[in-house]
Write a protein that holds these residues in place. Sequence first.
Motif, PDB file in Angstrom:
ATOM      1  N   ILE A 190      52.710  57.375  71.511  1.00 16.77           N
ATOM      2  CA  ILE A 190      52.127  57.591  72.842  1.00 16.77           C
ATOM      3  C   ILE A 190      53.249  57.998  73.790  1.00 16.77           C
ATOM      4  N   HIS A 191      53.018  59.052  74.569  1.00 20.61           N
ATOM      5  CA  HIS A 191      54.039  59.562  75.474  1.00 20.61           C
ATOM      6  C   HIS A 191      54.360  58.530  76.564  1.00 20.61           C
ATOM      7  N   HIS A 192      55.635  58.476  76.934  1.00 21.94           N
ATOM      8  CA  HIS A 192      56.057  57.453  77.894  1.00 21.94           C
ATOM      9  C   HIS A 192      55.390  57.621  79.260  1.00 21.94           C
ATOM     10  N   SER A 193      55.019  58.841  79.652  1.00 19.86           N
ATOM     11  CA  SER A 193      54.366  59.025  80.958  1.00 19.86           C
ATOM     12  C   SER A 193      53.003  58.344  81.012  1.00 19.86           C
ATOM     13  N   ILE A 194      52.293  58.332  79.867  1.00 20.64           N
ATOM     14  CA  ILE A 194      50.987  57.652  79.819  1.00 20.64           C
ATOM     15  C   ILE A 194      51.178  56.149  79.943  1.00 20.64           C
ATOM     16  N   ILE A 195      52.167  55.621  79.212  1.00 15.82           N
ATOM     17  CA  ILE A 195      52.458  54.179  79.279  1.00 15.82           C
ATOM     18  C   ILE A 195      52.857  53.796  80.696  1.00 15.82           C
ATOM     19  N   GLU A 196      53.686  54.617  81.312  1.00 11.21           N
ATOM     20  CA  GLU A 196      54.162  54.319  82.671  1.00 11.21           C
ATOM     21  C   GLU A 196      52.992  54.225  83.645  1.00 11.21           C
ATOM     22  N   TYR A 225      59.719  48.972  76.973  1.00  7.37           N
ATOM     23  CA  TYR A 225      59.460  49.255  78.384  1.00  7.37           C
ATOM     24  C   TYR A 225      59.612  47.962  79.196  1.00  7.37           C
ATOM     25  N   ARG A 226      59.924  48.142  80.447  1.00  3.86           N
ATOM     26  CA  ARG A 226      59.962  47.005  81.376  1.00  3.86           C
ATOM     27  C   ARG A 226      59.221  47.393  82.651  1.00  3.86           C
ATOM     28  N   ILE A 227      58.178  46.629  82.974  1.00  2.00           N
ATOM     29  CA  ILE A 227      57.436  46.831  84.215  1.00  2.00           C
ATOM     30  C   ILE A 227      57.854  45.747  85.198  1.00  2.00           C
ATOM     31  N   SER A 228      58.243  46.154  86.385  1.00  2.00           N
ATOM     32  CA  SER A 228      58.730  45.217  87.393  1.00  2.00           C
ATOM     33  C   SER A 228      58.056  45.490  88.725  1.00  2.00           C
ATOM     34  N   GLY A 229      58.013  44.470  89.567  1.00  2.00           N
ATOM     35  CA  GLY A 229      57.452  44.602  90.906  1.00  2.00           C
ATOM     36  C   GLY A 229      57.980  43.505  91.805  1.00  2.00           C
ATOM     37  N   LEU A 230      57.859  43.710  93.088  1.00  2.00           N
ATOM     38  CA  LEU A 230      58.366  42.760  94.075  1.00  2.00           C
ATOM     39  C   LEU A 230      57.285  41.756  94.450  1.00  2.00           C
ATOM     40  N   LEU A 231      57.624  40.484  94.308  1.00  2.00           N
ATOM     41  CA  LEU A 231      56.738  39.395  94.715  1.00  2.00           C
ATOM     42  C   LEU A 231      57.265  38.831  96.028  1.00  2.00           C
ATOM     43  N   THR A 232      56.499  38.979  97.099  1.00  2.00           N
ATOM     44  CA  THR A 232      56.961  38.516  98.413  1.00  2.00           C
ATOM     45  C   THR A 232      56.741  37.025  98.613  1.00  2.00           C
ATOM     46  N   GLU A 233      55.750  36.450  97.941  1.00  2.00           N
ATOM     47  CA  GLU A 233      55.483  35.011  98.063  1.00  2.00           C
ATOM     48  C   GLU A 233      56.110  34.316  96.864  1.00  2.00           C
ATOM     49  N   VAL A 234      57.391  33.923  97.007  1.00  2.00           N
ATOM     50  CA  VAL A 234      58.147  33.415  95.860  1.00  2.00           C
ATOM     51  C   VAL A 234      57.649  32.058  95.383  1.00  2.00           C
ATOM     52  N   LYS A 235      56.886  31.352  96.187  1.00  2.00           N
ATOM     53  CA  LYS A 235      56.377  30.052  95.748  1.00  2.00           C
ATOM     54  C   LYS A 235      55.432  30.194  94.554  1.00  2.00           C
ATOM     55  N   ALA A 247      47.700  41.213  83.268  1.00  2.00           N
ATOM     56  CA  ALA A 247      47.361  42.546  83.761  1.00  2.00           C
ATOM     57  C   ALA A 247      47.840  43.633  82.801  1.00  2.00           C
ATOM     58  N   VAL A 248      49.016  43.429  82.191  1.00  2.00           N
ATOM     59  CA  VAL A 248      49.530  44.397  81.218  1.00  2.00           C
ATOM     60  C   VAL A 248      48.612  44.463  80.006  1.00  2.00           C
ATOM     61  N   LEU A 249      48.197  43.300  79.505  1.00  2.00           N
ATOM     62  CA  LEU A 249      47.264  43.279  78.373  1.00  2.00           C
ATOM     63  C   LEU A 249      45.972  44.011  78.715  1.00  2.00           C
ATOM     64  N   ASP A 250      45.404  43.710  79.868  1.00  2.00           N
ATOM     65  CA  ASP A 250      44.138  44.333  80.257  1.00  2.00           C
ATOM     66  C   ASP A 250      44.286  45.839  80.437  1.00  2.00           C
ATOM     67  N   ALA A 251      45.377  46.261  81.098  1.00  2.00           N
ATOM     68  CA  ALA A 251      45.556  47.688  81.379  1.00  2.00           C
ATOM     69  C   ALA A 251      45.713  48.490  80.090  1.00  2.00           C
ATOM     70  N   LEU A 252      46.455  47.979  79.131  1.00  2.00           N
ATOM     71  CA  LEU A 252      46.672  48.710  77.893  1.00  2.00           C
ATOM     72  C   LEU A 252      45.452  48.664  76.975  1.00  2.00           C
ATOM     73  N   HIS A 253      44.861  47.483  76.856  1.00  2.00           N
ATOM     74  CA  HIS A 253      43.692  47.363  75.977  1.00  2.00           C
ATOM     75  C   HIS A 253      42.499  48.120  76.530  1.00  2.00           C
ATOM     76  N   ASN A 254      42.310  48.092  77.833  1.00  2.00           N
ATOM     77  CA  ASN A 254      41.191  48.843  78.421  1.00  2.00           C
ATOM     78  C   ASN A 254      41.381  50.353  78.277  1.00  2.00           C
ATOM     79  N   SER A 255      42.641  50.786  78.068  1.00  2.00           N
ATOM     80  CA  SER A 255      42.923  52.213  77.863  1.00  2.00           C
ATOM     81  C   SER A 255      43.030  52.550  76.374  1.00  2.00           C
TER      82      SER A 255
END
Length: 356
Positions: A190-196, A225-235, A247-255
């Motif tokens: 699978i091409h990396h652009s699709i995964i991204e 691959y590594r998916i990262s994001g900023l969490l503003t509420e650190v608690k 969310a990663v499981l759902d996004a990939l399996h649903n696709s």
Amino acid sequence: MDTEKLSDTTQVSLIDTVLSALLPFAPLLIAIALVISALIALHYLLLAKQGHLTSEQKLPRQVGMLVLTIVGAVIIAMTLPVSESTRNRVIALIGVLISGVIAFSSTTMVGNLMAGIVLRVNRPFKVGDFIKVEGYSGRVTEMGLLDVEIQTESRELIAFSNTLMVNSPVSVTRASGAIVSVDISLGYDIHHSIIEKHLLIAAENAKLSEPFVQVVGLGDFSVSYRISGLLTEVKSLLSARSRLHKAVLDALHNSDIEIVSPSFMNQRPQPDGLKMIAKSPSQTKQEETSPEDVIFDKAEEAEQKEKSKQTLMKKIADIDAKIAESDSERRDELKHQKATAEAELTILVETKNDDG
């Protein structure tokens, strides 16, 4: 008659002898009385009278009292009725004792006290922060005079000596936000652009801001691959990590994308074209509980008390400023408000000490 005069003369002579003997000690006795009186008065004003202060706030005052006690000992030594050389030796002895205490401070309680001062001056972290030290991670619940206590992800309480906290690298999660990441390996088919694209959707569904994807490795059988994001509420750091994994499981399996790497073995016979994808249930989603409420209960309570304490101290300082500027009629009301705030602060500090 002569006997009485002789007796009076003897008494006067004895008094003169005693006074002559005590006269060289007069400066010493006066110095002792003044130093002790000054230390008692300062202890009452700085510590005994300030019952609402926490151990952290008392620490600089206690250190100041220690320094003043040493100064008082030097003053007393300077008034000793001895020769100048002997007096200098006594003062030098005091200096040697102090130097010896400092020299052995790295392995004694004094070392932890000094390290505690360093932590309070530098302020690398505060109560409620997420930190990682010596392979342990958790939230700070207490910063004491001798140690720092953290509550781990397994709800355990671990105390680290202040010297360890100063001499070891400490990782602190910034209060402004933390990066939450998930590493996943997928096949080369699978091409990396699709995964991204799908991983970015997963980060958005996990309520992370400014997501980005990195290709962190090209293995023999898969791409990492590594998916990262900023969490503003650190608690909610633990919940956010779990939410991103889901969310990663759902996004990939649903696709219709299989997660079968870096290696996959299945000995059961399967029909051709069967893909190993978990199907999403059709039931209504249940509301998720926050594990942080259970895991970091003491850390959360300590942080809330610290915030309440700071609020009350600011309120008291504001009232003091108003008292200095107000007239006599308004001053009585302000003094009553100050007394009420100080009582609340005292109760809060005592409750904190009891919990500790």
